[in-house]
Scaffold this motif. Structure first.
Motif, PDB file in Angstrom:
ATOM      1  N   GLY A 169       0.818  -1.198   0.000  1.00  0.00           N
ATOM      2  CA  GLY A 169       0.000   0.000   0.000  1.00  0.00           C
ATOM      3  C   GLY A 169       0.859   1.257   0.000  1.00  0.00           C
ATOM      4  O   GLY A 169       2.059   1.214  -0.274  1.00  0.00           O
ATOM      5  N   THR A 170       0.246   2.376   0.299  1.00  0.00           N
ATOM      6  CA  THR A 170       0.964   3.651   0.359  1.00  0.00           C
ATOM      7  C   THR A 170       2.071   3.587   1.405  1.00  0.00           C
ATOM      8  O   THR A 170       1.865   3.085   2.516  1.00  0.00           O
ATOM      9  CB  THR A 170      -0.009   4.787   0.692  1.00  0.00           C
ATOM     10  N   VAL A 171       3.231   4.090   1.051  1.00  0.00           N
ATOM     11  CA  VAL A 171       4.365   4.124   1.974  1.00  0.00           C
ATOM     12  C   VAL A 171       4.759   5.581   2.181  1.00  0.00           C
ATOM     13  O   VAL A 171       4.935   6.334   1.214  1.00  0.00           O
ATOM     14  CB  VAL A 171       5.570   3.340   1.420  1.00  0.00           C
ATOM     15  N   THR A 172       4.877   5.987   3.425  1.00  0.00           N
ATOM     16  CA  THR A 172       5.258   7.362   3.738  1.00  0.00           C
ATOM     17  C   THR A 172       6.430   7.357   4.712  1.00  0.00           C
ATOM     18  O   THR A 172       6.588   6.450   5.534  1.00  0.00           O
ATOM     19  CB  THR A 172       4.099   8.151   4.355  1.00  0.00           C
ATOM     20  N   GLY A 173       7.242   8.373   4.595  1.00  0.00           N
ATOM     21  CA  GLY A 173       8.352   8.583   5.513  1.00  0.00           C
ATOM     22  C   GLY A 173       8.618  10.067   5.608  1.00  0.00           C
ATOM     23  O   GLY A 173       7.827  10.891   5.119  1.00  0.00           O
ATOM     24  N   GLU A 174       9.715  10.426   6.207  1.00  0.00           N
ATOM     25  CA  GLU A 174      10.039  11.840   6.364  1.00  0.00           C
ATOM     26  C   GLU A 174      10.315  12.458   4.995  1.00  0.00           C
ATOM     27  O   GLU A 174      11.295  12.129   4.326  1.00  0.00           O
ATOM     28  CB  GLU A 174      11.261  11.998   7.273  1.00  0.00           C
ATOM     29  N   GLY A 175       9.413  13.319   4.532  1.00  0.00           N
ATOM     30  CA  GLY A 175       9.554  13.962   3.237  1.00  0.00           C
ATOM     31  C   GLY A 175       9.380  13.034   2.057  1.00  0.00           C
ATOM     32  O   GLY A 175       9.817  13.366   0.947  1.00  0.00           O
ATOM     33  N   PHE A 176       8.747  11.866   2.270  1.00  0.00           N
ATOM     34  CA  PHE A 176       8.626  10.872   1.203  1.00  0.00           C
ATOM     35  C   PHE A 176       7.236  10.253   1.214  1.00  0.00           C
ATOM     36  O   PHE A 176       6.650  10.006   2.275  1.00  0.00           O
ATOM     37  CB  PHE A 176       9.669   9.767   1.391  1.00  0.00           C
ATOM     38  N   GLU A 177       6.701  10.001  -0.008  1.00  0.00           N
ATOM     39  CA  GLU A 177       5.458   9.255  -0.135  1.00  0.00           C
ATOM     40  C   GLU A 177       5.469   8.482  -1.443  1.00  0.00           C
ATOM     41  O   GLU A 177       5.785   9.029  -2.501  1.00  0.00           O
ATOM     42  CB  GLU A 177       4.236  10.178  -0.107  1.00  0.00           C
ATOM     43  N   LEU A 178       5.153   7.221  -1.363  1.00  0.00           N
ATOM     44  CA  LEU A 178       4.958   6.382  -2.541  1.00  0.00           C
ATOM     45  C   LEU A 178       3.502   5.963  -2.550  1.00  0.00           C
ATOM     46  O   LEU A 178       3.037   5.268  -1.646  1.00  0.00           O
ATOM     47  CB  LEU A 178       5.856   5.148  -2.502  1.00  0.00           C
ATOM     48  N   MET A 179       2.770   6.406  -3.577  1.00  0.00           N
ATOM     49  CA  MET A 179       1.351   6.080  -3.694  1.00  0.00           C
ATOM     50  C   MET A 179       1.098   5.513  -5.079  1.00  0.00           C
ATOM     51  O   MET A 179       1.660   5.986  -6.073  1.00  0.00           O
ATOM     52  CB  MET A 179       0.464   7.318  -3.469  1.00  0.00           C
ATOM     53  N   PHE A 180       0.256   4.528  -5.149  1.00  0.00           N
ATOM     54  CA  PHE A 180      -0.085   3.886  -6.416  1.00  0.00           C
ATOM     55  C   PHE A 180      -1.447   4.404  -6.870  1.00  0.00           C
ATOM     56  O   PHE A 180      -2.475   4.105  -6.254  1.00  0.00           O
ATOM     57  CB  PHE A 180      -0.099   2.369  -6.254  1.00  0.00           C
ATOM     58  N   GLY A 181      -1.442   5.196  -7.966  1.00  0.00           N
ATOM     59  CA  GLY A 181      -2.684   5.815  -8.403  1.00  0.00           C
ATOM     60  C   GLY A 181      -3.219   6.718  -7.313  1.00  0.00           C
ATOM     61  O   GLY A 181      -2.474   7.456  -6.650  1.00  0.00           O
ATOM     62  N   ASP A 182      -4.521   6.652  -7.083  1.00  0.00           N
ATOM     63  CA  ASP A 182      -5.192   7.445  -6.054  1.00  0.00           C
ATOM     64  C   ASP A 182      -5.426   6.558  -4.842  1.00  0.00           C
ATOM     65  O   ASP A 182      -6.397   5.807  -4.778  1.00  0.00           O
ATOM     66  CB  ASP A 182      -6.518   7.988  -6.602  1.00  0.00           C
ATOM     67  N   CYS A 183      -4.486   6.604  -3.889  1.00  0.00           N
ATOM     68  CA  CYS A 183      -4.587   5.817  -2.652  1.00  0.00           C
ATOM     69  C   CYS A 183      -4.755   4.328  -2.949  1.00  0.00           C
ATOM     70  O   CYS A 183      -5.567   3.641  -2.328  1.00  0.00           O
ATOM     71  CB  CYS A 183      -5.741   6.316  -1.776  1.00  0.00           C
ATOM     72  N   GLY A 184      -3.960   3.823  -3.894  1.00  0.00           N
ATOM     73  CA  GLY A 184      -4.120   2.446  -4.320  1.00  0.00           C
ATOM     74  C   GLY A 184      -3.125   1.490  -3.688  1.00  0.00           C
ATOM     75  O   GLY A 184      -2.375   1.831  -2.763  1.00  0.00           O
ATOM     76  N   ARG A 185      -3.140   0.265  -4.219  1.00  0.00           N
ATOM     77  CA  ARG A 185      -2.202  -0.775  -3.792  1.00  0.00           C
ATOM     78  C   ARG A 185      -1.764  -1.558  -5.021  1.00  0.00           C
ATOM     79  O   ARG A 185      -2.489  -1.633  -6.010  1.00  0.00           O
ATOM     80  CB  ARG A 185      -2.852  -1.745  -2.788  1.00  0.00           C
ATOM     81  N   VAL A 186      -0.593  -2.154  -4.927  1.00  0.00           N
ATOM     82  CA  VAL A 186      -0.175  -3.121  -5.933  1.00  0.00           C
ATOM     83  C   VAL A 186      -0.145  -4.500  -5.279  1.00  0.00           C
ATOM     84  O   VAL A 186       0.130  -4.633  -4.078  1.00  0.00           O
ATOM     85  CB  VAL A 186       1.198  -2.789  -6.559  1.00  0.00           C
ATOM     86  N   TYR A 187      -0.441  -5.507  -6.097  1.00  0.00           N
ATOM     87  CA  TYR A 187      -0.546  -6.877  -5.619  1.00  0.00           C
ATOM     88  C   TYR A 187       0.289  -7.776  -6.530  1.00  0.00           C
ATOM     89  O   TYR A 187      -0.008  -7.901  -7.722  1.00  0.00           O
ATOM     90  CB  TYR A 187      -2.001  -7.354  -5.638  1.00  0.00           C
TER      91      TYR A 187
END
Length: 283
Positions: free
Chosen positions: A242-260
């Motif tokens: 799913g979405t991964v966030t960190g300090e000053g970082f965000e990895l999002m797939f599409g609009d709040c998506g997930r990859v499987y």
């Protein structure tokens, strides 16, 4: 309702819940998100020929490294002993195009490597053509066992008594104490997927057989129809991110998506990780 809850309970699958946060361990071949992958000396960085959101030229592009898992860390949590007990599992995906997985041409947009031995692995150098934003920061991954239930669409997919009344499913799920709205950062290995746009195992089965599903499904042969019908029994979730966030970082797939990352159960047992199929879903 108790009988319905028992039926739902019988379909439960053990999974491994992942929490991605904090600093990554420093040692080589450790479980972590991002950073440079630890690979053998003869490793060739995977590429996928595609256009991207920012460039409509089709050309080979390096896949981004998502995560690696030391199998020995997972073995005590893998209750069905589905994963290798030794070595390193590494996951890659082409982030510039974020392919959805409904087109046979998407094959190769995601790759999984299993390195049976961890001795001799060393951090890879990033390809010069891999954009800086796809060189993901290294983060730690905490793992714990969990019990997962099928989504409503997975539950009803092949039931002959399927109808439009899904209320019994949600009541039974509540009886079992399972949440019905997983957070967008929910990640896991194995178990049932937390779907966003419905059951997708049939998509894995049909695209793997060469069907393009972007505009509906063509007439199926009896063999293709059987593969579609039995998809949920033949295919297995390997890794959900799913979405991964960190300090000053965000990895999002599409609009709040997930990859499987999905794989046939027989391929998982045979360690044929080159046969994974990736699905992306978002809101």
């Amino acid at each position: 309702m108790e009988e319905f809850a028992d039926l739902l309970r019988s379909l439960a699958r053990p999974g491994i819940r992942l929490t991605i946060a904090g600093p990554a361990p420093a040692e080589t071949a450790a479980t972590r998100f991002g950073g440079a992958p630890d690979v053998p000396a003869d490793f060739r960085w995977p590429v996928f020929a595609t256009a991207t959101f920012d460039d409509d030229t089709v050309r080979p592009r390096p896949l981004a490294f998502l995560a690696q898992f030391r199998c020995a860390d997972l073995a005590p949590l893998d209750r069905e002993h589905l994963l290798p007990e030794a070595g390193l599992l590494s996951f890659f995906y082409e982030l510039g195009s974020q392919r959805w997985g409904f087109d046979p041409a998407d094959r190769g947009c995601a790759r999984v490597f299993w390195f049976p031995e961890t001795d001799g692995l060393a951090p890879a150098s990033f390809p010069a053509s891999l954009p800086a934003e796809y060189r993901l920061p290294a983060m730690g991954i905490a793992a714990e066992p969990e019990v997962t239930l099928p989504d409503a669409e997975d539950f009803y997919a092949n039931r002959p008594d399927r109808d439009d009344d899904w209320e019994p499913y949600w009541e039974a799920r509540a009886m079992l104490g399972m949440d019905d709205d997983p957070p967008e950062d929910r990640s896991r290995l194995l178990g049932w997927p937390d779907v966003i746009q419905g059951s997708f195992f049939r998509e894995c089965a049909l695209t793997d057989r060469g069907f393009y599903l972007g505009s509906g499904t063509a007439d199926l042969s009896p063999e293709d129809a059987r593969a579609e019908r039995e998809a949920a029994e033949e295919w297995q979730l390997l890794f959900q991110l799913g979405t991964v966030t960190g300090e000053g970082f965000e990895l999002m797939f599409g609009d709040c998506g997930r990859v499987y990352f999905c794989i046939r159960k027989e391929d998982l047992a045979a360690r044929r990780f080159d046969r994974v199929w990736l699905i992306l879903q978002c809101g």
